[in-house]
Design an enzyme around this catalytic site. Structure first.
Site, PDB file in Angstrom:
ATOM      1  N   SER A  95     -50.936 -33.386 -71.005  1.00 51.71           N
ATOM      2  CA  SER A  95     -50.061 -34.066 -71.962  1.00 51.71           C
ATOM      3  C   SER A  95     -48.652 -33.479 -71.903  1.00 51.71           C
ATOM      4  CB  SER A  95     -50.678 -33.952 -73.365  1.00 51.71           C
ATOM      5  OG  SER A  95     -50.049 -34.812 -74.279  1.00 51.71           O
ATOM      6  N   ASP A 219     -55.624 -45.073 -72.463  1.00 53.80           N
ATOM      7  CA  ASP A 219     -55.118 -43.874 -73.131  1.00 53.80           C
ATOM      8  C   ASP A 219     -54.217 -44.313 -74.282  1.00 53.80           C
ATOM      9  OD1 ASP A 219     -53.712 -41.576 -73.917  1.00 53.80           O
ATOM     10  OD2 ASP A 219     -53.644 -40.758 -71.902  1.00 53.80           O
ATOM     11  N   HIS A 247     -57.138 -39.528 -74.353  1.00 53.35           N
ATOM     12  CA  HIS A 247     -56.009 -38.731 -73.882  1.00 53.35           C
ATOM     13  C   HIS A 247     -56.422 -37.342 -73.408  1.00 53.35           C
ATOM     14  CE1 HIS A 247     -51.766 -37.925 -73.487  1.00 53.35           C
ATOM     15  NE2 HIS A 247     -51.801 -36.893 -74.325  1.00 53.35           N
TER      16      HIS A 247
END
Length: 270
Positions: A95, A219, A247
């Site tokens: 991320s 996602d 995610h």
């Protein structure tokens, strides 16, 4: 400065193997990599850590000025590398850590050999002027940050299952909720603003290390358009779409995630 203690550095795997450095995302810590570590540790020296303010890091070392920018987190990475004399590092960022990795590589390219981005996003906000779709409008981000400011624990309980994106496996959402709730709310608010208001798009074309981009089929935080944008922006990058949702594929699909990383590294003789 005792960086090992400050960032709760844990080293496992082959002592003489190439260095793999997994880096967690917002609201998480190094424990989120535990399902992938055994596969990586068979061949690599795995250097795990927590960003200052996360997990079991030294909270006394945190300050809002340093960590109001992705640069502060990139400094954590570089200081760990220098303290442990790490070279040819394979950085694996989840991320926002994917973009922290971009910053770290740009500042010290001699330390890194490959960059792996897991569910990356260089900008979470849509940019109508350029046609870029990050997945969130300005109103979305304002609402998200306001909710986080007013009721962090309630925000965590509501958002974590959405971020995890696997309603049929509620235990995953519960684990992420617990991780969010374990973070000091003041620190979490700063990290959230740093994360969701960042824009690293302009830095991607200058990246000069072999890069693997891992995206999920669905996602809620980083839609497929983002993966396509990152892939197009980074010269010579590799894009792999995992058969996973949510995610956090390192938790929801650890075998597929680790397999894609290992395949990429084997192809490069690593």
């Amino acid at each position: 400065m005792d960086v090992r203690r400050r960032n709760n550095v844990v080293i496992t795997g082959r002592p003489d193997g190439p260095v793999v450095m997994p880096a967690h995302g917002f609201g998480c810590d190094q424990n989120m990599w535990r399902l992938m570590v055994p596969a990586l540790a068979e061949r690599y020296r795995v250097v795990l850590f927590d960003y200052v303010g996360s997990g079991r890091s030294d909270l006394a070392s945190w300050n809002p000025e340093r960590y109001a920018s992705l640069d502060g987190y990139a400094r954590d990475v570089l200081e760990i590398c220098e303290e442990l004399d790490l070279r040819d590092v394979i950085f694996v960022g989840h991320s926002v850590s994917a973009m922290i990795g971009v910053r770290a590589v740009a500042r010290a390219p001699h330390l890194f050999s490959e960059l792996v981005m897991v569910a990356p996003s260089p900008r979470y906000l849509d940019d109508p002027g350029t046609g870029y779709r990050g997945g969130f409008t300005e109103a979305d981000i304002e609402e998200l940050l306001d909710a986080l400011d007013s009721n962090y624990l309630g925000w965590s309980a509501a958002m974590a299952p959405v971020i995890m994106g696997n309603p049929g496996r509620p235990e995953l959402g519960e684990e992420l909720t617990e991780s969010f709730c374990a973070t000091d709310p003041t620190i979490a608010r700063v990290f959230a603003r740093t994360t969701f208001l960042s824009d690293t798009r302009d830095e991607l074309p200058g990246l000069r290390v072999p890069t693997l981009i891992l995206e999920c089929e669905r996602d809620p935080i980083a839609p497929r358009e983002v993966g396509a944008h990152v892939h197009a922006a980074i010269p010579g990058s590799t894009l792999v779409t995992l058969e996973a949702t949510g995610h956090c594929p390192h938790l929801s699909a650890p075998e597929a995630t680790a397999g894609a990383i290992l395949s990429f590294l084997r192809e490069r003789g690593r």
